[in-house]
Write a protein that holds these residues in place. Structure first.
Motif, mmCIF file in Angstrom:
data_model
loop_
_atom_site.group_PDB
_atom_site.id
_atom_site.type_symbol
_atom_site.label_atom_id
_atom_site.label_comp_id
_atom_site.label_asym_id
_atom_site.label_seq_id
_atom_site.Cartn_x
_atom_site.Cartn_y
_atom_site.Cartn_z
ATOM 1 N N VAL A 84 -5.274 -6.295 6.338
ATOM 2 C CA VAL A 84 -4.938 -6.745 4.980
ATOM 3 C C VAL A 84 -6.014 -6.299 4.002
ATOM 4 O O VAL A 84 -5.718 -5.778 2.916
ATOM 5 N N LYS A 85 -7.260 -6.485 4.393
ATOM 6 C CA LYS A 85 -8.376 -6.071 3.539
ATOM 7 C C LYS A 85 -8.332 -4.565 3.290
ATOM 8 O O LYS A 85 -8.470 -4.106 2.155
ATOM 9 N N THR A 86 -8.113 -3.802 4.340
ATOM 10 C CA THR A 86 -8.060 -2.349 4.226
ATOM 11 C C THR A 86 -6.899 -1.902 3.339
ATOM 12 O O THR A 86 -7.071 -1.047 2.463
ATOM 13 N N ALA A 87 -5.716 -2.471 3.565
ATOM 14 C CA ALA A 87 -4.548 -2.100 2.759
ATOM 15 C C ALA A 87 -4.774 -2.439 1.286
ATOM 16 O O ALA A 87 -4.410 -1.652 0.406
ATOM 17 N N SER A 88 -5.378 -3.594 1.018
ATOM 18 C CA SER A 88 -5.653 -3.984 -0.372
ATOM 19 C C SER A 88 -6.613 -3.002 -1.033
ATOM 20 O O SER A 88 -6.372 -2.551 -2.160
ATOM 21 N N LEU A 89 -7.683 -2.673 -0.331
ATOM 22 C CA LEU A 89 -8.673 -1.750 -0.890
ATOM 23 C C LEU A 89 -8.094 -0.352 -1.080
ATOM 24 O O LEU A 89 -8.360 0.302 -2.090
ATOM 25 N N ILE A 149 -5.765 -0.419 -4.145
ATOM 26 C CA ILE A 149 -6.551 -0.434 -5.379
ATOM 27 C C ILE A 149 -7.188 0.932 -5.617
ATOM 28 O O ILE A 149 -7.221 1.426 -6.749
ATOM 29 N N ASP A 150 -7.660 1.564 -4.554
ATOM 30 C CA ASP A 150 -8.244 2.897 -4.681
ATOM 31 C C ASP A 150 -7.201 3.902 -5.174
ATOM 32 O O ASP A 150 -7.478 4.691 -6.079
ATOM 33 N N ALA A 151 -6.004 3.876 -4.600
ATOM 34 C CA ALA A 151 -4.945 4.792 -5.037
ATOM 35 C C ALA A 151 -4.601 4.560 -6.507
ATOM 36 O O ALA A 151 -4.411 5.519 -7.271
ATOM 37 N N LEU A 152 -4.532 3.300 -6.910
ATOM 38 C CA LEU A 152 -4.252 2.965 -8.303
ATOM 39 C C LEU A 152 -5.361 3.482 -9.220
ATOM 40 O O LEU A 152 -5.091 4.105 -10.248
ATOM 41 N N ASN A 153 -6.606 3.246 -8.839
ATOM 42 C CA ASN A 153 -7.735 3.709 -9.647
ATOM 43 C C ASN A 153 -7.764 5.229 -9.774
ATOM 44 O O ASN A 153 -7.987 5.759 -10.860
ATOM 45 N N VAL A 154 -7.545 5.931 -8.673
ATOM 46 C CA VAL A 154 -7.553 7.400 -8.698
ATOM 47 C C VAL A 154 -6.427 7.913 -9.586
ATOM 48 O O VAL A 154 -6.630 8.819 -10.402
ATOM 49 N N VAL A 177 1.305 -8.490 -9.191
ATOM 50 C CA VAL A 177 1.114 -7.975 -7.827
ATOM 51 C C VAL A 177 -0.376 -7.776 -7.564
ATOM 52 O O VAL A 177 -0.888 -8.159 -6.505
ATOM 53 N N ILE A 178 -1.079 -7.221 -8.523
ATOM 54 C CA ILE A 178 -2.515 -6.982 -8.361
ATOM 55 C C ILE A 178 -3.264 -8.304 -8.240
ATOM 56 O O ILE A 178 -4.065 -8.492 -7.316
ATOM 57 N N GLU A 179 -3.013 -9.217 -9.164
ATOM 58 C CA GLU A 179 -3.780 -10.473 -9.206
ATOM 59 C C GLU A 179 -3.412 -11.440 -8.086
ATOM 60 O O GLU A 179 -4.270 -12.157 -7.581
ATOM 61 N N ARG A 180 -2.141 -11.479 -7.697
ATOM 62 C CA ARG A 180 -1.702 -12.467 -6.702
ATOM 63 C C ARG A 180 -1.790 -11.963 -5.273
ATOM 64 O O ARG A 180 -1.820 -12.759 -4.354
ATOM 65 N N SER A 181 -1.797 -10.636 -5.078
ATOM 66 C CA SER A 181 -1.833 -10.145 -3.702
ATOM 67 C C SER A 181 -3.026 -9.244 -3.415
ATOM 68 O O SER A 181 -3.741 -9.475 -2.440
ATOM 69 N N LEU A 182 -3.263 -8.238 -4.230
ATOM 70 C CA LEU A 182 -4.306 -7.265 -3.899
ATOM 71 C C LEU A 182 -5.716 -7.827 -4.002
ATOM 72 O O LEU A 182 -6.524 -7.634 -3.093
ATOM 73 N N GLU A 226 0.832 -1.209 0.000
ATOM 74 C CA GLU A 226 0.000 0.000 0.000
ATOM 75 C C GLU A 226 0.867 1.260 0.000
ATOM 76 O O GLU A 226 0.661 2.176 -0.808
ATOM 77 N N GLU A 227 1.829 1.312 0.877
ATOM 78 C CA GLU A 227 2.681 2.494 0.986
ATOM 79 C C GLU A 227 3.497 2.714 -0.295
ATOM 80 O O GLU A 227 3.637 3.840 -0.774
ATOM 81 N N PHE A 228 4.014 1.641 -0.860
ATOM 82 C CA PHE A 228 4.793 1.773 -2.083
ATOM 83 C C PHE A 228 3.920 2.306 -3.217
ATOM 84 O O PHE A 228 4.320 3.223 -3.941
ATOM 85 N N PHE A 229 2.744 1.748 -3.380
ATOM 86 C CA PHE A 229 1.863 2.202 -4.453
ATOM 87 C C PHE A 229 1.454 3.662 -4.242
ATOM 88 O O PHE A 229 1.406 4.434 -5.192
ATOM 89 N N LYS A 230 1.162 4.031 -3.017
ATOM 90 C CA LYS A 230 0.759 5.417 -2.762
ATOM 91 C C LYS A 230 1.888 6.397 -3.043
ATOM 92 O O LYS A 230 1.644 7.500 -3.521
ATOM 93 N N ASN A 231 3.122 6.002 -2.764
ATOM 94 C CA ASN A 231 4.260 6.912 -2.923
ATOM 95 C C ASN A 231 4.914 6.868 -4.299
ATOM 96 O O ASN A 231 5.598 7.813 -4.676
ATOM 97 N N HIS A 232 4.736 5.774 -5.034
ATOM 98 C CA HIS A 232 5.542 5.590 -6.241
ATOM 99 C C HIS A 232 4.755 5.159 -7.475
ATOM 100 O O HIS A 232 5.301 4.462 -8.333
ATOM 101 N N LEU A 233 3.518 5.580 -7.606
ATOM 102 C CA LEU A 233 2.763 5.203 -8.802
ATOM 103 C C LEU A 233 3.366 5.798 -10.071
ATOM 104 O O LEU A 233 3.344 5.164 -11.124
ATOM 105 N N GLU A 234 3.920 6.992 -9.979
ATOM 106 C CA GLU A 234 4.579 7.562 -11.169
ATOM 107 C C GLU A 234 5.739 6.678 -11.605
ATOM 108 O O GLU A 234 5.896 6.404 -12.791
#
Length: 156
Positions: free
Chosen positions: A96-101, A104-109, A80-85, A58-66
């Protein structure tokens, strides 16, 4: 310490990008390759480790999507999305549920914002976001399906 290093809180990695140093990118890709090469189902027996893993993702995706959309291989991102999130959405562990959601929300936004208003500073990132979205449109339907099934069929 490694968690802080890779998540980007320890060192300002923007300086690496400025000098076109891809060390951080390579290390990050290796970390994610090692994560997806594990049997993540057996990891669920270790709740502390499981929580840390999803918090890291979660932290990596939020900080490093660019960075992900500029330098990562899309196949790695999809694994990563299919096997973990996606499996994390239906985890018994709230964290775990919260971090996954939230991941995914950060990725979608991020994708929505870049499709709606492409970056003029980094046109290659905008092109990569568009390419990712058109190539993997099915994953967004899978997000919605998994979340809907979780809401409907889980005992709350």
């Amino acid at each position: 310490m490694m968690h802080c290093f890779i998540s980007g809180r320890y060192i300002n990695f923007a300086i690496c990008e400025y000098y076109n140093d891809q060390t951080f990118t390579h290390v990050s890709q290796l970390v994610f390759q090692s994560i997806i090469s594990q049997d993540l189902a057996s990891l669920h027996a270790y709740s502390k480790l499981n929580k840390k893993l999803y918090a890291f993702i979660e932290e990596f995706f939020k900080n490093h999507l660019e960075l992900i959309f500029l330098r990562f291989d899309f196949q790695l991102v999809m694994q990563v999305i299919e096997r973990s999130l996606i499996p994390g959405i239906s985890s018994d562990l709230f964290e775990v549920k919260t971090a996954s959601l939230q991941t995914i929300d950060a990725l979608n936004v991020f994708i929505f914002e870049n499709l709606r208003r492409p970056s003029k500073k980094q046109p290659s990132m905008s092109e990569n976001v568009h390419k990712f979205y058109t190539t993997y449109q099915e994953i967004f339907k899978q997000f919605l399906r998994t979340i809907a099934y979780t809401l409907i069929f889980e005992d709350h």
